[in-house]
Write a protein that holds these residues in place. Sequence first.
Motif, PDB file in Angstrom:
ATOM      1  N   THR A 185       0.852  -1.206   0.000  1.00  0.00           N
ATOM      2  CA  THR A 185       0.000   0.000   0.000  1.00  0.00           C
ATOM      3  C   THR A 185       0.877   1.242   0.000  1.00  0.00           C
ATOM      4  O   THR A 185       0.663   2.175  -0.783  1.00  0.00           O
ATOM      5  N   ARG A 186       1.876   1.231   0.877  1.00  0.00           N
ATOM      6  CA  ARG A 186       2.732   2.420   0.981  1.00  0.00           C
ATOM      7  C   ARG A 186       3.570   2.622  -0.274  1.00  0.00           C
ATOM      8  O   ARG A 186       3.704   3.752  -0.763  1.00  0.00           O
ATOM      9  N   ALA A 187       4.128   1.524  -0.783  1.00  0.00           N
ATOM     10  CA  ALA A 187       4.991   1.650  -1.968  1.00  0.00           C
ATOM     11  C   ALA A 187       4.199   2.182  -3.159  1.00  0.00           C
ATOM     12  O   ALA A 187       4.639   3.109  -3.853  1.00  0.00           O
ATOM     13  N   ALA A 215      -3.205   0.348  -8.570  1.00  0.00           N
ATOM     14  CA  ALA A 215      -2.586  -0.723  -7.766  1.00  0.00           C
ATOM     15  C   ALA A 215      -2.763  -0.428  -6.271  1.00  0.00           C
ATOM     16  O   ALA A 215      -3.046  -1.330  -5.466  1.00  0.00           O
ATOM     17  N   HIS A 216      -2.633   0.861  -5.912  1.00  0.00           N
ATOM     18  CA  HIS A 216      -2.782   1.321  -4.524  1.00  0.00           C
ATOM     19  C   HIS A 216      -4.214   1.061  -4.045  1.00  0.00           C
ATOM     20  O   HIS A 216      -4.436   0.509  -2.970  1.00  0.00           O
ATOM     21  N   LEU A 217      -5.176   1.443  -4.890  1.00  0.00           N
ATOM     22  CA  LEU A 217      -6.587   1.252  -4.542  1.00  0.00           C
ATOM     23  C   LEU A 217      -6.911  -0.243  -4.402  1.00  0.00           C
ATOM     24  O   LEU A 217      -7.578  -0.655  -3.449  1.00  0.00           O
ATOM     25  N   VAL A 245      -9.751  11.831   1.362  1.00  0.00           N
ATOM     26  CA  VAL A 245      -8.876  12.684   0.539  1.00  0.00           C
ATOM     27  C   VAL A 245      -8.203  11.853  -0.550  1.00  0.00           C
ATOM     28  O   VAL A 245      -8.136  12.259  -1.719  1.00  0.00           O
ATOM     29  N   GLY A 246      -7.734  10.650  -0.180  1.00  0.00           N
ATOM     30  CA  GLY A 246      -7.095   9.759  -1.171  1.00  0.00           C
ATOM     31  C   GLY A 246      -8.078   9.378  -2.261  1.00  0.00           C
ATOM     32  O   GLY A 246      -7.754   9.390  -3.447  1.00  0.00           O
ATOM     33  N   MET A 247      -9.316   9.086  -1.840  1.00  0.00           N
ATOM     34  CA  MET A 247     -10.326   8.647  -2.810  1.00  0.00           C
ATOM     35  C   MET A 247     -10.659   9.780  -3.779  1.00  0.00           C
ATOM     36  O   MET A 247     -10.780   9.545  -4.992  1.00  0.00           O
ATOM     37  N   SER A 296      -8.706  12.249  -4.654  1.00  0.00           N
ATOM     38  CA  SER A 296      -7.552  12.412  -5.551  1.00  0.00           C
ATOM     39  C   SER A 296      -7.570  11.333  -6.624  1.00  0.00           C
ATOM     40  O   SER A 296      -7.327  11.606  -7.799  1.00  0.00           O
ATOM     41  N   PHE A 297      -7.876  10.108  -6.204  1.00  0.00           N
ATOM     42  CA  PHE A 297      -7.886   9.026  -7.186  1.00  0.00           C
ATOM     43  C   PHE A 297      -8.999   9.230  -8.221  1.00  0.00           C
ATOM     44  O   PHE A 297      -8.782   9.078  -9.423  1.00  0.00           O
ATOM     45  N   LEU A 298     -10.202   9.605  -7.737  1.00  0.00           N
ATOM     46  CA  LEU A 298     -11.331   9.777  -8.670  1.00  0.00           C
ATOM     47  C   LEU A 298     -11.030  10.888  -9.682  1.00  0.00           C
ATOM     48  O   LEU A 298     -11.468  10.832 -10.830  1.00  0.00           O
ATOM     49  N   VAL A 302      -1.646  15.978   0.871  1.00  0.00           N
ATOM     50  CA  VAL A 302      -2.459  16.125   2.096  1.00  0.00           C
ATOM     51  C   VAL A 302      -2.773  14.739   2.672  1.00  0.00           C
ATOM     52  O   VAL A 302      -2.647  14.512   3.885  1.00  0.00           O
ATOM     53  N   HIS A 303      -3.148  13.819   1.787  1.00  0.00           N
ATOM     54  CA  HIS A 303      -3.450  12.426   2.170  1.00  0.00           C
ATOM     55  C   HIS A 303      -2.231  11.816   2.900  1.00  0.00           C
ATOM     56  O   HIS A 303      -2.361  11.218   3.967  1.00  0.00           O
ATOM     57  N   TYR A 304      -1.047  12.025   2.339  1.00  0.00           N
ATOM     58  CA  TYR A 304       0.195  11.506   2.925  1.00  0.00           C
ATOM     59  C   TYR A 304       0.429  12.139   4.303  1.00  0.00           C
ATOM     60  O   TYR A 304       0.699  11.449   5.285  1.00  0.00           O
ATOM     61  N   MET A 356      -1.692  13.383   6.312  1.00  0.00           N
ATOM     62  CA  MET A 356      -2.683  12.939   7.307  1.00  0.00           C
ATOM     63  C   MET A 356      -2.359  11.549   7.862  1.00  0.00           C
ATOM     64  O   MET A 356      -2.815  11.174   8.933  1.00  0.00           O
ATOM     65  N   ILE A 357      -1.564  10.782   7.100  1.00  0.00           N
ATOM     66  CA  ILE A 357      -1.249   9.413   7.519  1.00  0.00           C
ATOM     67  C   ILE A 357      -0.111   9.382   8.535  1.00  0.00           C
ATOM     68  O   ILE A 357      -0.170   8.657   9.517  1.00  0.00           O
ATOM     69  N   VAL A 358       0.919  10.210   8.272  1.00  0.00           N
ATOM     70  CA  VAL A 358       2.109  10.116   9.127  1.00  0.00           C
ATOM     71  C   VAL A 358       1.793  10.640  10.521  1.00  0.00           C
ATOM     72  O   VAL A 358       1.025  11.593  10.682  1.00  0.00           O
TER      73      VAL A 358
HETATM   74  C1  HEM Z   1      -7.968   5.396  -4.138  1.00  0.00           C
HETATM   75  C2  HEM Z   1      -8.082   6.013  -2.993  1.00  0.00           C
HETATM   76  C3  HEM Z   1      -7.023   5.843  -1.946  1.00  0.00           C
HETATM   77  C4  HEM Z   1      -7.079   5.058  -0.839  1.00  0.00           C
HETATM   78  C5  HEM Z   1      -8.253   4.232  -0.376  1.00  0.00           C
HETATM   79  C6  HEM Z   1      -5.807   5.173  -0.163  1.00  0.00           C
HETATM   80  C7  HEM Z   1      -5.484   4.504   0.995  1.00  0.00           C
HETATM   81  C8  HEM Z   1      -4.253   4.509   1.602  1.00  0.00           C
HETATM   82  C9  HEM Z   1      -3.882   3.737   2.751  1.00  0.00           C
HETATM   83  C10 HEM Z   1      -4.806   2.774   3.513  1.00  0.00           C
HETATM   84  C11 HEM Z   1      -2.598   4.007   3.033  1.00  0.00           C
HETATM   85  C12 HEM Z   1      -1.745   3.391   4.138  1.00  0.00           C
HETATM   86  C13 HEM Z   1      -1.897   4.103   5.422  1.00  0.00           C
HETATM   87  C14 HEM Z   1      -1.040   3.525   6.511  1.00  0.00           C
HETATM   88  O1  HEM Z   1      -0.121   2.769   6.240  1.00  0.00           O
HETATM   89  O2  HEM Z   1      -1.315   3.850   7.659  1.00  0.00           O
HETATM   90  C15 HEM Z   1      -2.153   4.987   2.052  1.00  0.00           C
HETATM   91  C16 HEM Z   1      -0.898   5.532   2.012  1.00  0.00           C
HETATM   92  C17 HEM Z   1      -0.472   6.430   1.058  1.00  0.00           C
HETATM   93  N1  HEM Z   1      -1.164   6.856  -0.042  1.00  0.00           N
HETATM   94 FE1  HEM Z   1      -3.065   6.438  -0.459  1.00  0.00          FE
HETATM   95  N2  HEM Z   1      -5.002   6.018  -0.871  1.00  0.00           N
HETATM   96  C18 HEM Z   1      -5.687   6.462  -1.985  1.00  0.00           C
HETATM   97  C19 HEM Z   1      -5.250   7.299  -2.968  1.00  0.00           C
HETATM   98  C20 HEM Z   1      -3.992   7.824  -3.046  1.00  0.00           C
HETATM   99  C21 HEM Z   1      -3.502   8.662  -4.111  1.00  0.00           C
HETATM  100  C22 HEM Z   1      -4.338   9.112  -5.323  1.00  0.00           C
HETATM  101  C23 HEM Z   1      -2.205   8.960  -3.813  1.00  0.00           C
HETATM  102  C24 HEM Z   1      -1.212   9.788  -4.570  1.00  0.00           C
HETATM  103  C25 HEM Z   1      -1.457  10.612  -5.554  1.00  0.00           C
HETATM  104  C26 HEM Z   1      -1.874   8.297  -2.568  1.00  0.00           C
HETATM  105  C27 HEM Z   1      -0.669   8.363  -1.930  1.00  0.00           C
HETATM  106  C28 HEM Z   1      -0.369   7.722  -0.748  1.00  0.00           C
HETATM  107  C29 HEM Z   1       0.889   7.879  -0.057  1.00  0.00           C
HETATM  108  C30 HEM Z   1       2.059   8.762  -0.499  1.00  0.00           C
HETATM  109  C31 HEM Z   1       0.821   7.066   1.079  1.00  0.00           C
HETATM  110  C32 HEM Z   1       1.829   6.942   2.199  1.00  0.00           C
HETATM  111  C33 HEM Z   1       2.948   6.019   1.896  1.00  0.00           C
HETATM  112  C34 HEM Z   1       3.855   5.867   3.092  1.00  0.00           C
HETATM  113  O3  HEM Z   1       3.401   5.810   4.235  1.00  0.00           O
HETATM  114  O4  HEM Z   1       5.073   5.776   2.854  1.00  0.00           O
HETATM  115  N3  HEM Z   1      -2.986   7.610  -2.133  1.00  0.00           N
HETATM  116  N4  HEM Z   1      -3.169   5.257   1.196  1.00  0.00           N
END
Ligand code: HEM
Length: 198
Positions: free
Chosen positions: A43-45, A89-91, A118-120, A122-124, A162-164, A166-168
């Motif tokens: 997921t992270r990669a 692939a992330h989704l 926010v991630g969703m 961005s993806f949409l 912003v999504h990133y 919010m995670i860290v």
């Molecule tokens: C499709 C909707 C998305 C969902 C459901 C989603 C979900 C997630 C989840 C569950 C994680 C891991 C959180 C954790 O480890 O605590 C994550 C990490 C991340 N996502 Fe997404 N994401 C989405 C879209 C995106 C998009 C569009 C981007 C970039 C343009 C993105 C960039 C990232 C990054 C940079 C991380 C952190 C990686 C890290 O911790 O090193 N995500 N996302």
Amino acid sequence: MTFISDSRFHRQLLLVNGLLPAVFIVFDHWRGELGANPVEFVTRATGVLALIFMVLTLLVTPLRKLFGWNWLLKQRRLIGLYAFFYGVAHLLTYIAGDRDWQLLSVPDDVLKRPFIAVGMISFLLMVPLAATSTNAMIKKMGGKRWNQLHRLTYLIAIGGVVHYYMIVKSDITYPLAFAIAVGLLLAYRLAVQIRKVA
Ligand code: HEM
């Protein structure tokens, strides 16, 4: 024409290099070398890869304008498609690993966890860009409307950062580095617009 200025060579180089991270992930998965939490790793990669390719698409225009590297323009579509590829692939990793394929639980999760929302979003926003990436669509829409639509790239990159962020939890070094990169690339565009008006 030497291979250095050959756009087919650039394309092949980009095709292979863009795909390599995915190949390594699949290979490491096959070897059982993805660490203690493979879902988290993938997921992270894939999230970071989607963001990196988003930033690279934003880099094309400044590099063309500042250094005259116009050959990059022909590769921008493929760079953007790689951002979408890693976004998908992330989704899928999220749906398989986090949601256990329970698609109906996704809307609930979007409402419960703001970083997922926010991630969703961005993806949409990536979907119409990928759908209009063909030559036929550019022709059908006309260059001006196509360019306007593709400004969504800015929102996607901001959303990804912003999504990133919010995670860290504590160390914000990486999201901050991406924020600075996206900030500089957007500031460049703003400066160009201001100069045009002035
Ligand atoms: C499709 C909707 C998305 C969902 C459901 C989603 C979900 C997630 C989840 C569950 C994680 C891991 C959180 C954790 O480890 O605590 C994550 C990490 C991340 N996502 Fe997404 N994401 C989405 C879209 C995106 C998009 C569009 C981007 C970039 C343009 C993105 C960039 C990232 C990054 C940079 C991380 C952190 C990686 C890290 O911790 O090193 N995500 N996302």
